[in-house]
Design a protein around this motif. Sequence first.
Motif, PDB file in Angstrom:
ATOM      1  N   SER A  55      34.956 -85.782  83.865  1.00 51.14           N
ATOM      2  CA  SER A  55      35.410 -85.044  82.681  1.00 51.14           C
ATOM      3  C   SER A  55      34.329 -84.040  82.298  1.00 51.14           C
ATOM      4  N   ASP A  77      32.928 -81.196  79.013  1.00 47.66           N
ATOM      5  CA  ASP A  77      32.986 -80.767  77.618  1.00 47.66           C
ATOM      6  C   ASP A  77      32.596 -79.301  77.552  1.00 47.66           C
ATOM      7  N   ILE A 103      40.856 -73.326  80.149  1.00 46.86           N
ATOM      8  CA  ILE A 103      39.670 -73.483  80.988  1.00 46.86           C
ATOM      9  C   ILE A 103      39.417 -72.160  81.702  1.00 46.86           C
ATOM     10  N   LYS A 129      34.656 -74.078  82.513  1.00 46.66           N
ATOM     11  CA  LYS A 129      34.162 -74.174  81.136  1.00 46.66           C
ATOM     12  C   LYS A 129      35.324 -74.022  80.169  1.00 46.66           C
ATOM     13  N   PRO A 130      35.451 -74.901  79.186  1.00 42.85           N
ATOM     14  CA  PRO A 130      36.494 -74.730  78.159  1.00 42.85           C
ATOM     15  C   PRO A 130      36.267 -73.429  77.382  1.00 42.85           C
ATOM     16  N   SER A 146      41.160 -79.652  74.959  1.00 42.73           N
ATOM     17  CA  SER A 146      41.138 -81.042  75.416  1.00 42.73           C
ATOM     18  C   SER A 146      42.368 -81.312  76.263  1.00 42.73           C
ATOM     19  N   TYR A 161      43.657 -81.626  83.138  1.00 43.16           N
ATOM     20  CA  TYR A 161      43.865 -80.383  83.888  1.00 43.16           C
ATOM     21  C   TYR A 161      43.772 -80.687  85.384  1.00 43.16           C
ATOM     22  N   SER A 214      39.624 -84.520  83.177  1.00 49.53           N
ATOM     23  CA  SER A 214      39.905 -84.476  81.735  1.00 49.53           C
ATOM     24  C   SER A 214      38.869 -83.612  81.024  1.00 49.53           C
ATOM     25  N   VAL A 215      39.302 -83.044  79.874  1.00 47.76           N
ATOM     26  CA  VAL A 215      38.429 -82.215  79.049  1.00 47.76           C
ATOM     27  C   VAL A 215      38.304 -82.874  77.684  1.00 47.76           C
TER      28      VAL A 215
END
Length: 775
Positions: free
Chosen positions: A60, A62, A94, A117-118, A124, A127, A147-148
């Motif tokens: 995951s 962030d 993303i 990168k988000p 969230s 993806y 996951s984010v």
Amino acid sequence: MAGCGGGDGGGDTIAPEPDTGVTQPGTGGGNNGGNPTVPIEALNIISSQLVNADGESVNSIDLQGAYYEVIVTNNNNQPLANVKVSFSIDADGIALSQTTSGSTLTDTDGRARIFLKPNAPDVSGAYTITANASNDNNTAIDNFTFSVQTTAVRISQLSFDKTSLESGGETKVTFNVSDTAGNALSGVMVDLAADCGQLPEQVTSDSNGAVEFTYRGINEDNTLCSDMVRISATTGNSTQSSNIMIEASQANSIVYTSNELTLGIQNSGSSRTGAVEFTVYANNVPVPNAEVILSLEKAPLGLSFGTLDNRADFRARTDNEGKVSVEIYPGSTPGPVEIEATLASDSRINGLSKNISIASSRVTQTGLSLSWEKNVLDWSMDGDTSGITARMVDRNGNAVPDGTVINFTAEGGKVTSSCPTINGVCSVTFSTQNPRPGDGRVSILAVAEGEKDYIDLNQNNAFDQCEVVREENGVKIYETPSATTCDVLVHNIGDTFRDDNENGDYEVGEFTYPLTTSANGSCENNLDRYIKLKFPSLSELKKLQYKANYIGEFVSPNKDDTCNNGLDAVVRYQGITLLANKDAKFTIVAPQLNTQTQNIYSNNSLIRFRINSDGFYDLNPMPSGTTISATATDNTDSSSVEVRVDNAGRPNVYKITFTGGTPGGTLQFTVDDEQYSATDTNGDGVYVFEELERSTPLAVADIQVDSEEGSCSAELSSGLREVPANVFTGTPGDNLGTISTFKLKDCSAGDEFTIIATTPNGNVTRLTYPIVSPL
């Protein structure tokens, strides 16, 4: 061979079946003497995973982001370099960074990676990223699901280089972005907003989590900010706001910002009001809500501004664009206008209006004229055209307001119905077609809404009408104490019509201009008083001629007993266009002796012709631009000329003498088929040609006299070579033919004279007259 997917979301990739290749010719041994097949190299993705900045595998990410990497091998499990790997994400939120194409190449270890990168802290969910490796016709695909996690972000207090700004000033603003633990966050996009002014819409934190931008206290439309302005920064669920104080703008200039303005005087029929504008600036930026004092510095009689009938100073405030405007109400007198705008806070700062004038009025009774491009048209064809230009001025000699409309009607043919003026001028087109009047005279009437001519007895440049209250013992009693305070009309006019028969009187059936006055008063005539005032030195004959011309041009056509005492009028002007046939009619008008026989005598030296249109319109001239010319033909027999040949004492060189020809002429003769000419230089009828060389003896019989040039000639002596563009149209029944006089020289009985008329359309009419002996 199957590739292993990496991580929880790893997937398998099935490589294409091997190609057996192409069988080569055998060289002995092996399978029937052939070589073994060589398969084309296959692709496999044997590893795919997420790794953080320290190279550790993660499932995951962030707001810090992570790398997604894959390893590409061949079917022998060997890493492949320079293989293109394209990456894609299945949903928004993303960003694939560190590449603009979304693709990278594998290194020597077969590894390709991209940074994920988000876009914001609040992104969230799950993806899937896809890696697609391709080399020639081989591909391998891998899908990885991750996951984010949302990131709690904190924005520090906004800091300003300046705690307060001057009007239109700017300052640097800084703040930091971090997580809740105080760790700096890089690449975080932050949205910015402000109540007023200019700043970036979005900024991104740098590697230290810092953000820096510039705020300006002026809007994009150049309006200034003032008082307290709130600036805010927002990312995810975190917002930070701060206030900055901006000083009120201080005006330091006033500029007149209107275009040139010309208005008509009161009751002119044109726009009666107009606004002028000033703009207040502070350092070239418009200032709103600035107080300005407006004053009338120069103005003609009767003008008011601000409000109707006001000429006193008044105060006004600028709008949001720094502008203040003022209405102008013209009076009855033309002249320049100047308005001054002054800052209420500083009288030294002011601006003065430019190019404002009260000038234009309605067209006056004597201010309308028409001019024709040409006024004799070829009626034998449809579509012969002529431009008609109208010019209009007011009683002060100024051009009427732009857009003043003049209307046209025509007795025959076709005319453009109307045109609007520009600088007092406009043009229409008349063209030939049915109907065609029987007398070849087309009446064209032009009308415009205007005003009557008047004598300004009370000297206020305005028409003051006085009504007669009563009469006592034959004396008119006006509503004012003195009749001199009332103006009088020069020659009153009422309803107009198109006078097709040109007799000056309205007859039922003639076209009437539809805007009628509904008046039934007589049309008073004060022309004698007007002439005495304007042209006292004219002779009595000239005065009578002026009166007749005034009535003919500026009163007629006028219906009797349709006048009132008002100033408004339908101004009119009637002109005539003539129609002509394409063929010419020639008439000898001098010498009078020849008018019946239409012969030309050998002793005539001047012959005067009248050239008319032939056929139906035989009183009219030929179409404008028709050329008129003449030629003479010498039919005299030259064989009677006496010839003498002499070799002048030199062998084979001969002198030839002719006698008996016309004095001053030239003889043409032929010897051995060669043409020569001899001239009578002394005017005694003797022609000498010398030094004709010939190898054999020359006899008189060898010479053939061909002609005698120049013994009969014709040229224009006076009158016109061409029908003018515009001719005098006269009155019905007038013979308007073109007069041209030709001079004949050295012509004898038996010679001929030819007159020729050539129209602009190329039609030629010629008539040949024999030259005869006098009676």
